[in-house]
Motif scaffolding. Structure first.
Motif, mmCIF file in Angstrom:
data_model
loop_
_atom_site.group_PDB
_atom_site.id
_atom_site.type_symbol
_atom_site.label_atom_id
_atom_site.label_comp_id
_atom_site.label_asym_id
_atom_site.label_seq_id
_atom_site.Cartn_x
_atom_site.Cartn_y
_atom_site.Cartn_z
ATOM 1 N N MET A 1 60.323 34.288 7.400
ATOM 2 C CA MET A 1 59.852 34.279 8.780
ATOM 3 C C MET A 1 59.558 35.697 9.255
ATOM 4 S SD MET A 1 62.161 31.308 10.556
ATOM 5 C CE MET A 1 60.802 30.960 11.668
ATOM 6 N N LEU A 2 58.365 35.882 9.823
ATOM 7 C CA LEU A 2 57.982 37.146 10.437
ATOM 8 C C LEU A 2 57.685 36.861 11.909
ATOM 9 C CD1 LEU A 2 56.805 37.285 7.326
ATOM 10 C CD2 LEU A 2 55.730 39.359 8.173
ATOM 11 N N HIS A 3 58.342 37.602 12.788
ATOM 12 C CA HIS A 3 58.128 37.356 14.212
ATOM 13 C C HIS A 3 58.343 38.631 15.000
ATOM 14 C CE1 HIS A 3 57.634 33.556 16.646
ATOM 15 N NE2 HIS A 3 57.659 34.482 17.585
ATOM 16 N N GLY A 4 57.483 38.846 15.985
ATOM 17 C CA GLY A 4 57.617 39.993 16.860
ATOM 18 C C GLY A 4 58.653 39.731 17.940
ATOM 19 N N GLN A 5 59.571 40.646 18.126
ATOM 20 C CA GLN A 5 60.619 40.461 19.129
ATOM 21 C C GLN A 5 60.073 40.563 20.552
ATOM 22 O OE1 GLN A 5 63.654 43.321 17.761
ATOM 23 N NE2 GLN A 5 64.937 41.567 17.256
ATOM 24 N N ARG A 6 58.868 41.090 20.699
ATOM 25 C CA ARG A 6 58.248 41.197 22.021
ATOM 26 C C ARG A 6 57.163 40.134 22.217
ATOM 27 N NH1 ARG A 6 56.310 47.200 22.842
ATOM 28 N NH2 ARG A 6 56.052 46.427 24.980
ATOM 29 N N SER B 1 51.098 31.207 13.810
ATOM 30 C CA SER B 1 51.121 30.595 15.134
ATOM 31 C C SER B 1 51.125 29.066 15.020
ATOM 32 C CB SER B 1 49.935 31.107 15.956
ATOM 33 O OG SER B 1 50.094 30.802 17.324
ATOM 34 N N TYR B 2 50.120 28.383 15.590
ATOM 35 C CA TYR B 2 50.072 26.918 15.492
ATOM 36 C C TYR B 2 49.964 26.478 14.029
ATOM 37 C CZ TYR B 2 48.880 22.114 16.871
ATOM 38 O OH TYR B 2 48.890 20.749 17.057
ATOM 39 N N GLY B 3 49.361 27.314 13.200
ATOM 40 C CA GLY B 3 49.270 26.992 11.777
ATOM 41 C C GLY B 3 50.626 26.860 11.122
ATOM 42 N N GLY B 4 51.646 27.518 11.710
ATOM 43 C CA GLY B 4 53.005 27.369 11.194
ATOM 44 C C GLY B 4 53.530 25.962 11.399
ATOM 45 N N SER B 5 53.171 25.335 12.521
ATOM 46 C CA SER B 5 53.590 23.955 12.776
ATOM 47 C C SER B 5 53.043 23.023 11.705
ATOM 48 C CB SER B 5 53.096 23.499 14.159
ATOM 49 O OG SER B 5 53.462 24.401 15.168
ATOM 50 N N VAL B 6 51.753 23.210 11.395
ATOM 51 C CA VAL B 6 51.114 22.361 10.377
ATOM 52 C C VAL B 6 51.687 22.670 8.996
ATOM 53 C CG1 VAL B 6 48.906 21.689 9.346
ATOM 54 C CG2 VAL B 6 49.027 22.249 11.783
ATOM 55 N N SER B 7 51.973 23.945 8.725
ATOM 56 C CA SER B 7 52.558 24.328 7.436
ATOM 57 C C SER B 7 53.930 23.698 7.256
ATOM 58 C CB SER B 7 52.663 25.855 7.341
ATOM 59 O OG SER B 7 51.392 26.450 7.430
ATOM 60 N N TYR C 1 57.787 32.416 21.509
ATOM 61 C CA TYR C 1 59.032 33.163 21.679
ATOM 62 C C TYR C 1 59.779 33.376 20.352
ATOM 63 C CZ TYR C 1 58.113 31.612 26.477
ATOM 64 O OH TYR C 1 57.531 31.348 27.687
ATOM 65 N N PRO C 2 60.466 34.517 20.215
ATOM 66 C CA PRO C 2 61.266 34.788 19.014
ATOM 67 C C PRO C 2 62.371 33.761 18.773
ATOM 68 C CG PRO C 2 60.953 36.790 20.301
ATOM 69 C CD PRO C 2 60.451 35.661 21.147
ATOM 70 N N VAL D 1 54.511 33.001 10.237
ATOM 71 C CA VAL D 1 54.143 34.240 10.919
ATOM 72 C C VAL D 1 53.897 33.935 12.393
ATOM 73 C CG1 VAL D 1 52.590 36.220 10.959
ATOM 74 C CG2 VAL D 1 53.038 35.029 8.802
ATOM 75 N N SER D 2 54.767 34.439 13.255
ATOM 76 C CA SER D 2 54.641 34.197 14.709
ATOM 77 C C SER D 2 54.460 32.712 14.982
ATOM 78 C CB SER D 2 53.455 34.984 15.282
ATOM 79 O OG SER D 2 53.518 36.344 14.955
ATOM 80 N N SER D 3 55.205 31.890 14.295
ATOM 81 C CA SER D 3 54.948 30.447 14.296
ATOM 82 C C SER D 3 55.663 29.716 15.423
ATOM 83 C CB SER D 3 55.362 29.843 12.957
ATOM 84 O OG SER D 3 54.511 30.306 11.931
#
Length: 327
Positions: free
Chosen positions: A241-246, A157-163, A251-252, A180-182
């Motif tokens: 990248m791992l992301h849920g389509q729902r 999530s927000y950690g993806g921005s920092v990563s 957003y995906p 992950v869901s970033s």
């Protein structure tokens, strides 16, 4: 009409009770564990993480304290790759506890998780909405593990921005980033109207610190992401990248945004059709398998290099002798 008004009244009352209950609960739940609670969490494991802290200066002259935990890197394990987990909001390093209990991961890598600035025991409640500065505060971790044979950063999530920012700043050190869901693209996430309401002086005082932190980051996130837009070409690490389509929170479309901007990186994506913003919780084993697959691929490539070098050496030697012997 009277029945409709009655249903509406009770619905609004129920929503108010749920919202009030959430706020009251949040005053007592801060999604963090003390050092001792972490010791108890992993008690009895063969490989147990230890908790550390460091301090780093910020622009105000007041030092920032950052807490992290890591599994041991013993002398015999000096060649272990490092996996650094960066959590979202509201959360703490405890968000990744189950990964620190997975024997397959523990045997294959040195695991590290960090409390982002303001969360957990990294100066809890002291918000920092700049992604650039958050990455600066976490830079000592990159420096700590930059000599590892392989450094993977996992951001949720927000950690993806920092990563992403860490990878921009350290193209030579960061080998792989797992988003992950970033939340990566400016505006590509849902901001509920209540986020703006609770930011008013009248309501802000009643919001628990943990929710206030997350809300402050949420409202400043678009601008924070826009500030790093020019630096996406600096990322040279491999990307998964791992992301849920729902996913209706982040957003995906963040996946397509990343693919467009990661012009100097190889990108692999896993879009999960049934998942929302819940991958770390509900797809942890699947996520672990992907991390293990990355580590396995890296090991196979590493083992193949000496063979390739030997083969190239033989070809070069053969060519050299031929050139010497041919009159």
């Amino acid at each position: 009409m009277r029945r409709f008004l009655l249903v509406l009244r009770w619905s609004l009352l129920l929503l108010f009770i749920l919202a009030a209950g959430t706020v009251i609960t949040a005053w007592f739940v801060d999604f963090r564990q003390t050092d001792q609670e972490l010791v108890e969490e992993f008690k009895g494991q063969r490989i147990q993480p230890t908790v550390h802290r460091y301090q780093v200066k910020d622009g105000s002259g007041q030092p920032r304290t950052i807490r992290f935990m890591e599994t041991p890197a013993l002398a015999v394990d000096s060649a272990l790759p490092v996996v650094l987990f960066v959590h979202g909001a509201p959360s703490s390093l405890s968000f990744f506890n189950e990964f620190f209990k997975d024997t397959n991961l523990l045997n294959r890598a040195q695991l590290v998780a960090v409390d982002r600035p303001g969360y957990g025991y990294s100066d809890f409640g002291r918000v920092e909405t700049s992604i650039v500065k958050q990455a600066e505060f976490l830079q000592p971790l990159i420096d700590r593990y930059k000599k590892a044979p392989y450094l993977m950063v996992v951001g949720s999530s927000y950690g993806g921005s920092v990563s992403a920012r860490l990878a921009m700043n350290n193209p030579e050190a960061v080998n792989h980033v797992v988003f992950v869901s970033s939340a990566l693209g400016p505006g590509l996430e849902r901001t509920y109207p209540i986020s703006h309401w609770v930011d008013t002086p009248l309501l802000r005082w009643g919001i628990p610190p943990l929710l206030r932190l997350a809300n402050d980051e949420k409202l400043a996130h678009r601008q924070a992401l826009e500030s790093i837009l020019p630096d996406w070409p600096k990322i040279e690490a491999n990307i998964t990248m791992l992301h849920g389509q729902r996913d209706e929170l982040v957003y995906p479309t963040n996946v397509s945004f990343a693919q467009q901007h990661l012009v100097n990186a190889q990108v692999k994506q896993f879009l999960l059709p049934e998942n929302r913003h819940d991958i770390v919780f509900n797809k942890r084993e699947y996520m672990t398998d992907i991390l293990l697959d990355i580590l396995t691929s890296r090991k196979l490539q590493q083992e193949a290099k000496p063979k390739e070098m030997a083969l190239e050496g033989k070809k070069a030697a053969k060519g050299l002798y031929s050139s010497v012997l041919i009159p």
